[in-house]
Design a protein around this motif. Structure first.
Motif, PDB file in Angstrom:
ATOM      1  N   VAL A   1       0.847  -1.189   0.000  1.00 48.45           N
ATOM      2  CA  VAL A   1       0.000   0.000   0.000  1.00 48.45           C
ATOM      3  C   VAL A   1       0.883   1.240   0.000  1.00 48.45           C
ATOM      4  CG1 VAL A   1      -2.048  -1.011   1.066  1.00 48.45           C
ATOM      5  CG2 VAL A   1      -0.232  -0.124   2.518  1.00 48.45           C
ATOM      6  N   ILE A   2       0.501   2.222  -0.794  1.00 47.60           N
ATOM      7  CA  ILE A   2       1.241   3.471  -0.867  1.00 47.60           C
ATOM      8  C   ILE A   2       0.403   4.529  -0.183  1.00 47.60           C
ATOM      9  CG2 ILE A   2       2.233   5.221  -2.375  1.00 47.60           C
ATOM     10  CD1 ILE A   2       1.862   1.693  -3.634  1.00 47.60           C
ATOM     11  N   LEU A   3       0.946   5.101   0.886  1.00 52.85           N
ATOM     12  CA  LEU A   3       0.191   5.973   1.782  1.00 52.85           C
ATOM     13  C   LEU A   3       0.678   7.418   1.702  1.00 52.85           C
ATOM     14  CD1 LEU A   3       0.441   3.611   4.885  1.00 52.85           C
ATOM     15  CD2 LEU A   3      -1.402   3.666   3.191  1.00 52.85           C
ATOM     16  N   PRO A   4      -0.242   8.375   1.608  1.00 49.02           N
ATOM     17  CA  PRO A   4       0.167   9.780   1.602  1.00 49.02           C
ATOM     18  C   PRO A   4       0.533  10.242   3.008  1.00 49.02           C
ATOM     19  CG  PRO A   4      -2.221   9.630   1.524  1.00 49.02           C
ATOM     20  CD  PRO A   4      -1.699   8.215   1.455  1.00 49.02           C
TER      21      PRO A   4
ATOM     22  N   ILE B   1       4.265   0.591   2.037  1.00 47.87           N
ATOM     23  CA  ILE B   1       4.397  -0.403   3.100  1.00 47.87           C
ATOM     24  C   ILE B   1       3.897  -1.757   2.596  1.00 47.87           C
ATOM     25  CG2 ILE B   1       3.817  -0.985   5.493  1.00 47.87           C
ATOM     26  CD1 ILE B   1       5.355   1.650   5.193  1.00 47.87           C
ATOM     27  N   ALA B   2       4.690  -2.803   2.846  1.00 48.79           N
ATOM     28  CA  ALA B   2       4.306  -4.151   2.425  1.00 48.79           C
ATOM     29  C   ALA B   2       3.065  -4.609   3.174  1.00 48.79           C
ATOM     30  CB  ALA B   2       5.464  -5.116   2.672  1.00 48.79           C
TER      31      ALA B   2
ATOM     32  N   THR C   1       6.976  -3.450   6.875  1.00 47.03           N
ATOM     33  CA  THR C   1       8.165  -3.318   6.030  1.00 47.03           C
ATOM     34  C   THR C   1       8.017  -2.190   5.028  1.00 47.03           C
ATOM     35  OG1 THR C   1       8.596  -5.699   6.209  1.00 47.03           O
ATOM     36  CG2 THR C   1       9.714  -4.511   4.444  1.00 47.03           C
ATOM     37  N   VAL C   2       8.951  -1.239   5.066  1.00 44.74           N
ATOM     38  CA  VAL C   2       8.947  -0.124   4.128  1.00 44.74           C
ATOM     39  C   VAL C   2       9.453  -0.615   2.775  1.00 44.74           C
ATOM     40  CG1 VAL C   2       9.865   2.169   3.613  1.00 44.74           C
ATOM     41  CG2 VAL C   2       9.352   1.543   5.989  1.00 44.74           C
ATOM     42  N   LYS C   3       8.716  -0.282   1.723  1.00 44.77           N
ATOM     43  CA  LYS C   3       9.109  -0.666   0.367  1.00 44.77           C
ATOM     44  C   LYS C   3       9.685   0.508  -0.420  1.00 44.77           C
ATOM     45  CE  LYS C   3       8.304  -4.273  -1.010  1.00 44.77           C
ATOM     46  NZ  LYS C   3       9.133  -5.503  -0.960  1.00 44.77           N
TER      47      LYS C   3
ATOM     48  N   LEU D   1      -4.396  -4.642   8.150  1.00 44.39           N
ATOM     49  CA  LEU D   1      -3.728  -5.201   6.983  1.00 44.39           C
ATOM     50  C   LEU D   1      -2.895  -6.416   7.386  1.00 44.39           C
ATOM     51  CD1 LEU D   1      -3.344  -4.357   3.913  1.00 44.39           C
ATOM     52  CD2 LEU D   1      -1.146  -3.404   4.625  1.00 44.39           C
ATOM     53  N   LYS D   2      -2.189  -6.282   8.483  1.00 47.26           N
ATOM     54  CA  LYS D   2      -1.365  -7.386   8.978  1.00 47.26           C
ATOM     55  C   LYS D   2      -2.221  -8.568   9.400  1.00 47.26           C
ATOM     56  CE  LYS D   2       2.174  -8.410  12.457  1.00 47.26           C
ATOM     57  NZ  LYS D   2       2.990  -7.862  13.567  1.00 47.26           N
ATOM     58  N   ALA D   3      -3.353  -8.285  10.047  1.00 47.54           N
ATOM     59  CA  ALA D   3      -4.235  -9.351  10.520  1.00 47.54           C
ATOM     60  C   ALA D   3      -4.821 -10.145   9.347  1.00 47.54           C
ATOM     61  CB  ALA D   3      -5.358  -8.761  11.376  1.00 47.54           C
TER      62      ALA D   3
END
Length: 257
Positions: free
Chosen positions: A133-136, A152-153, A158-160, A252-254
């Motif tokens: 996901v790409i977050l502003p 974020i993966a 994890t930062v992408k 998202l992680k869940a």
């Protein structure tokens, strides 16, 4: 009627004005459409860069085609951390929403780590087909607001990728946030510790120790620009805390399991 009559003179002048007005209006519409397209293109390019598509762009890849094939626009309700359809994602402008009392909320001073004052209720995020996901993000810089995106993966930590697309930092100093070598540090860093605590931080240049236990949560700062590094750190602290994207990333992680 004589061709030299006053009526015909005024008629010709009137028709000439009408034609010129139409041409000016058409030119203005074309210019506005072009400006809107260029703005959209720049956003798409920035999102793609944050999402790891810099090489494809450098190789001449079509930005619109890359974006359409890999990105999906969604809205996140920051209060719940859930995707929402409360407003139309296609027409939603997160910057404009900040000035709309129905679409924004004031941030208490003690929680306003990023120095933004007001936050939109919904975030326009981009879901890449791999699940990233790409977050502003935005916040106060040294001389003005800073706007960027962070990818974020789907593990929620994890930062992408990371990039700013608008800022007023000092050339040669704070503006080094645009330096590819500085941005190369971000991929694979972890936002959160194993216990779930927000751990990613920007430290003063030279304070980074690659052998330290927290090296995976640490970004080496910018030489000669401690203030900008501190501002970026504050932006991260706000947007990935409980009042920012933490509820969304936890969900998202869940879902990933």
């Amino acid at each position: 009627m004589s061709n030299d009559s006053i009526f015909k003179t005024f008629l010709v002048a009137f028709l000439l004005c009408v034609v010129c007005s139409i041409l000016v209006c058409l030119a203005a519409i074309v210019r506005i459409d072009k400006e809107a397209y260029n703005k959209q293109l720049e956003i798409r390019k920035t999102v793609l860069i944050a999402g790891g598509f810099q090489q494809q762009i450098d190789d001449g890849g079509n930005i619109d085609e890359l974006f359409t094939a890999n990105m999906e626009l969604k809205l996140v309700d920051l209060a719940t951390g859930e995707y929402t359809t409360a407003v139309d994602a296609a027409t939603y402008d997160q910057k404009e929403a900040i000035d709309n009392p129905e679409l924004s909320e004031k941030i208490p001073a003690d929680l306003d780590l990023a120095g933004i004052g007001t936050r939109a209720k919904y975030a326009a995020v981009y879901l890449e087909k791999s699940g990233t996901v790409i977050l502003p993000i935005r916040g106060a810089g040294m001389w003005g607001p800073m706007y960027g995106y962070i990818a974020i993966a789907n593990d929620g930590s994890t930062v992408k990728g990371f990039t700013f697309y608008q800022h007023a930092e000092t050339p040669g100093l704070g503006a080094e946030v645009d330096n590819p070598n500085w941005k190369k540090q971000w991929p694979n860093k972890q936002l959160y510790s194993k216990s779930g605590r927000l751990a990613l931080k920007v430290v003063k240049k030279g304070a980074y120790d690659p052998n330290a236990a927290d090296a995976n949560n640490t970004i080496d700062g910018i030489a000669g620009s401690t203030v900008t590094g501190s501002k970026v750190n504050n932006i991260i602290r706000y947007w990935f805390g409980e009042n920012g994207y933490a509820p969304f990333l936890n969900k998202l992680k869940a879902k990933r399991g």
